[in-house]
Design a protein around this motif. Structure first.
Motif, PDB file in Angstrom:
ATOM      1  N   GLY A  58      42.634  45.469  43.466  1.00 12.69           N
ATOM      2  CA  GLY A  58      43.044  47.230  43.056  1.00 12.69           C
ATOM      3  C   GLY A  58      41.677  47.957  43.444  1.00 12.69           C
ATOM      4  N   PRO A  59      42.390  47.776  45.214  1.00 13.57           N
ATOM      5  CA  PRO A  59      41.190  47.946  46.200  1.00 13.57           C
ATOM      6  C   PRO A  59      41.171  49.657  45.668  1.00 13.57           C
ATOM      7  CG  PRO A  59      42.581  47.158  47.755  1.00 13.57           C
ATOM      8  CD  PRO A  59      42.785  46.660  45.485  1.00 13.57           C
ATOM      9  N   CYS A 121      35.848  40.745  42.765  1.00 11.01           N
ATOM     10  CA  CYS A 121      35.439  42.051  42.078  1.00 11.01           C
ATOM     11  C   CYS A 121      36.878  43.290  41.590  1.00 11.01           C
ATOM     12  CB  CYS A 121      34.008  43.084  42.636  1.00 11.01           C
ATOM     13  SG  CYS A 121      34.730  43.155  44.628  1.00 11.01           S
ATOM     14  N   GLY A 122      36.558  44.102  40.967  1.00 10.56           N
ATOM     15  CA  GLY A 122      37.424  44.721  40.765  1.00 10.56           C
ATOM     16  C   GLY A 122      37.681  45.699  39.736  1.00 10.56           C
ATOM     17  N   ASN A 123      37.656  46.968  40.105  1.00 10.94           N
ATOM     18  CA  ASN A 123      37.983  47.939  38.797  1.00 10.94           C
ATOM     19  C   ASN A 123      39.331  47.845  38.516  1.00 10.94           C
ATOM     20  OD1 ASN A 123      38.227  49.996  37.410  1.00 10.94           O
ATOM     21  ND2 ASN A 123      38.141  51.713  38.931  1.00 10.94           N
ATOM     22  N   GLY A 129      44.205  44.224  33.026  1.00 10.39           N
ATOM     23  CA  GLY A 129      43.073  43.686  33.413  1.00 10.39           C
ATOM     24  C   GLY A 129      43.000  42.327  32.595  1.00 10.39           C
ATOM     25  N   SER A 130      43.109  42.299  31.162  1.00 14.20           N
ATOM     26  CA  SER A 130      42.337  41.342  30.732  1.00 14.20           C
ATOM     27  C   SER A 130      43.785  39.951  31.314  1.00 14.20           C
ATOM     28  CB  SER A 130      43.140  40.887  29.397  1.00 14.20           C
ATOM     29  OG  SER A 130      43.639  41.460  28.644  1.00 14.20           O
ATOM     30  N   VAL A 131      44.814  40.269  31.459  1.00  8.45           N
ATOM     31  CA  VAL A 131      45.661  39.546  32.330  1.00  8.45           C
ATOM     32  C   VAL A 131      45.191  38.480  33.474  1.00  8.45           C
ATOM     33  CG1 VAL A 131      48.296  39.087  32.640  1.00  8.45           C
ATOM     34  CG2 VAL A 131      47.751  40.590  30.721  1.00  8.45           C
ATOM     35  N   ILE A 132      45.044  39.340  33.983  1.00  5.50           N
ATOM     36  CA  ILE A 132      44.411  39.294  35.547  1.00  5.50           C
ATOM     37  C   ILE A 132      43.457  38.342  35.782  1.00  5.50           C
ATOM     38  CG2 ILE A 132      43.860  40.728  37.459  1.00  5.50           C
ATOM     39  CD1 ILE A 132      45.136  42.596  37.347  1.00  5.50           C
ATOM     40  N   LEU A 133      42.313  38.827  34.471  1.00  2.00           N
ATOM     41  CA  LEU A 133      41.188  37.632  34.533  1.00  2.00           C
ATOM     42  C   LEU A 133      41.775  36.729  34.052  1.00  2.00           C
ATOM     43  CD1 LEU A 133      38.525  37.758  34.686  1.00  2.00           C
ATOM     44  CD2 LEU A 133      37.712  38.856  32.236  1.00  2.00           C
ATOM     45  N   PRO A 143      34.449  31.349  41.440  1.00  2.00           N
ATOM     46  CA  PRO A 143      33.364  31.805  42.635  1.00  2.00           C
ATOM     47  C   PRO A 143      31.559  31.916  41.644  1.00  2.00           C
ATOM     48  CG  PRO A 143      34.660  33.574  42.404  1.00  2.00           C
ATOM     49  CD  PRO A 143      35.584  31.988  41.642  1.00  2.00           C
ATOM     50  N   GLU A 144      30.928  31.968  42.784  1.00  2.00           N
ATOM     51  CA  GLU A 144      29.648  32.112  42.000  1.00  2.00           C
ATOM     52  C   GLU A 144      29.072  33.167  40.939  1.00  2.00           C
ATOM     53  OE1 GLU A 144      27.422  30.081  41.609  1.00  2.00           O
ATOM     54  OE2 GLU A 144      28.450  28.518  42.834  1.00  2.00           O
ATOM     55  N   ARG A 145      29.479  33.612  41.868  1.00  2.00           N
ATOM     56  CA  ARG A 145      29.647  34.918  40.583  1.00  2.00           C
ATOM     57  C   ARG A 145      30.969  36.509  40.810  1.00  2.00           C
ATOM     58  NH1 ARG A 145      23.798  36.372  40.145  1.00  2.00           N
ATOM     59  NH2 ARG A 145      24.237  38.678  39.658  1.00  2.00           N
ATOM     60  N   MET A 146      31.166  37.122  39.745  1.00  9.32           N
ATOM     61  CA  MET A 146      32.502  38.157  39.588  1.00  9.32           C
ATOM     62  C   MET A 146      32.219  39.293  38.991  1.00  9.32           C
ATOM     63  SD  MET A 146      36.083  35.270  39.422  1.00  9.32           S
ATOM     64  CE  MET A 146      35.160  34.333  37.905  1.00  9.32           C
ATOM     65  N   VAL A 147      32.280  40.494  38.935  1.00 11.13           N
ATOM     66  CA  VAL A 147      31.584  41.459  38.366  1.00 11.13           C
ATOM     67  C   VAL A 147      33.412  42.804  38.045  1.00 11.13           C
ATOM     68  CG1 VAL A 147      30.793  44.046  38.664  1.00 11.13           C
ATOM     69  CG2 VAL A 147      29.704  41.933  39.139  1.00 11.13           C
ATOM     70  N   PHE A 148      33.234  42.971  37.189  1.00 11.32           N
ATOM     71  CA  PHE A 148      34.856  43.300  36.819  1.00 11.32           C
ATOM     72  C   PHE A 148      34.346  44.685  36.214  1.00 11.32           C
ATOM     73  CE2 PHE A 148      36.302  39.139  37.188  1.00 11.32           C
ATOM     74  CZ  PHE A 148      37.131  39.670  38.601  1.00 11.32           C
ATOM     75  N   THR A 149      34.908  45.947  36.311  1.00  8.01           N
ATOM     76  CA  THR A 149      35.657  46.874  35.102  1.00  8.01           C
ATOM     77  C   THR A 149      36.774  46.870  34.391  1.00  8.01           C
ATOM     78  OG1 THR A 149      34.236  48.176  36.967  1.00  8.01           O
ATOM     79  CG2 THR A 149      34.949  49.425  35.340  1.00  8.01           C
ATOM     80  N   LEU A 150      36.134  47.091  33.301  1.00 11.76           N
ATOM     81  CA  LEU A 150      37.189  46.261  32.176  1.00 11.76           C
ATOM     82  C   LEU A 150      36.899  47.724  30.857  1.00 11.76           C
ATOM     83  CD1 LEU A 150      36.581  43.117  31.997  1.00 11.76           C
ATOM     84  CD2 LEU A 150      39.309  43.107  32.336  1.00 11.76           C
ATOM     85  N   GLN A 151      38.378  47.997  30.478  1.00 10.77           N
ATOM     86  CA  GLN A 151      38.242  48.679  29.179  1.00 10.77           C
ATOM     87  C   GLN A 151      36.974  47.882  28.061  1.00 10.77           C
ATOM     88  OE1 GLN A 151      41.981  49.052  27.069  1.00 10.77           O
ATOM     89  NE2 GLN A 151      40.836  50.070  25.722  1.00 10.77           N
ATOM     90  N   LYS A 152      36.346  48.755  27.632  1.00  8.07           N
ATOM     91  CA  LYS A 152      35.158  48.247  26.727  1.00  8.07           C
ATOM     92  C   LYS A 152      35.177  47.406  25.595  1.00  8.07           C
ATOM     93  CE  LYS A 152      31.302  50.084  23.993  1.00  8.07           C
ATOM     94  NZ  LYS A 152      30.177  50.305  24.194  1.00  8.07           N
TER      95      LYS A 152
END
Ligand code: SAM
Length: 295
Positions: A58-59, A121-123, A129-133, A143-152
């Motif tokens: 989701g760029p 990564c992805g906002n 969001g949780s389905v994609i994850l 991958p060694e690291r992943m960072v996502f912005t998601l609903q709290k």
């Protein structure tokens, strides 16, 4: 990179959409991050190094993508909105050799890839969001690291511990191979348009050893989905009503619980990692003799 764009300006975003005869699409959870410091914090947490293969889901118009490319990442971006794809392809990254665009629903297109990224990564859009994850966690990528912005609330569930109310299939899927951490919250005012939910940034760091033995993983995931299907039901009832019950029938489910030494009347959210793995091992042992069509 030739495209200079005011990613923090709602006015600039509105203008580019108008020029392209486009509009924000609620269905795709389009809330752009309009804070450079926050985007920088996200990209720093990802620890991208020169030449690394990075997937971004989701760029949008490419606000995070730009920073990933500046770090030297070779970015593959998965975007569903054909209008955004046109902007990314024809304006934003037209002469950028480190950028590849995959147009379409990431839930379908990611599975067609044969390469393995070093970072993801992805906002993420709030609605899926949780389905994609979950899809990533059930896939082959680690991958060694992943960072996502998601609903709290989703991040709270992912980072939950066994026994807590939030402990659920998504917590287990994410924590099977990763240590998870909520890095920081983002206020709705840092997005355009403002969402009516709070957001958090989630970091996933790969563990040196997974919590589930690799040979058990397939059966573990089947069993876990069964166990948590209905939270109020006992683990025995959930197993009987799910794929495990269909494969092993009542006697088989009884035997699995007896063999793993777990009281059949307990609830799934009370189970520790060790107990979950014990049930999966007993299930795998019995299911291996069931014809694959019945599993
Ligand atoms: N990365 C941008 C940012 O941070 O400002 C936009 C993030 S916006 C929350 C989510 C993005 O995901 C949108 O560009 C939307 O079109 C895209 N998207 C939504 N569902 C998608 C899907 N199933 N597959 C790929 N992209 C998707």
């Amino acid at each position: 990179m030739s495209w200079k764009f005011g990613y923090d300006s709602p006015q600039a975003i509105k203008m580019v959409l108008k020029a392209q005869d486009m509009a924000m699409c609620k269905r795709f959870g389009q809330n752009f991050l309009i804070s450079t410091p926050i985007r920088e914090k996200i990209v720093d947490a990802l620890q991208v190094e020169e030449g690394m293969r990075v997937w971004e889901i989701g760029p949008g118009l490419g606000s995070i993508t730009t920073l990933l490319l500046q770090k030297g990442g070779r970015v593959t971006a998965f975007e569903i909105d054909h209008g955004f794809c046109r902007v990314l392809r024809e304006s934003a990254f037209v002469d950028e050799s480190g950028f590849e665009l995959v147009e379409g629903d990431a839930l379908k297109t990611m599975g067609l890839r044969t390469d393995i990224p070093e970072r993801i990564c992805g906002n993420l859009p709030y609605n899926v969001g949780s389905v994609i994850l979950g899809n990533i966690m059930e896939g082959v990528w680690r991958p060694e690291r992943m960072v996502f912005t998601l609903q709290k609330e989703v991040v709270q569930r992912i980072t939950a511990t066994p026994g807590s109310d939030d402990w659920s299939t998504i917590s287990i899927l994410c924590q099977m191979d990763y240590d998870v951490k909520s890095l920081f919250d983002i206020k709705p005012g840092s997005f355009y348009p403002e969402p009516n939910v709070k957001s958090s940034v989630l970091l996933l760091e790969k563990r040196s050893e997974g919590r589930v033995p690799p040979t058990l993983k397939g059966d573990f995931i089947v069993m876990m989905h069964d166990l948590f299907a209905q939270r109020r039901k006992t683990i025995k009832n959930n197993l009987l009503r799910g794929k495990c019950g269909a494969a092993l029938l009542r006697d088989g489910v009884d035997a699995v619980l007896e063999e793993s030494g777990i009281d059949p009347s307990r609830r799934a959210e009370e189970l520790s990692w060790d107990e979950l793995v014990r049930i999966a091992a007993a299930y795998a042992g019995r299911a291996s003799s069931v014809p694959s069509g019945n599993r």
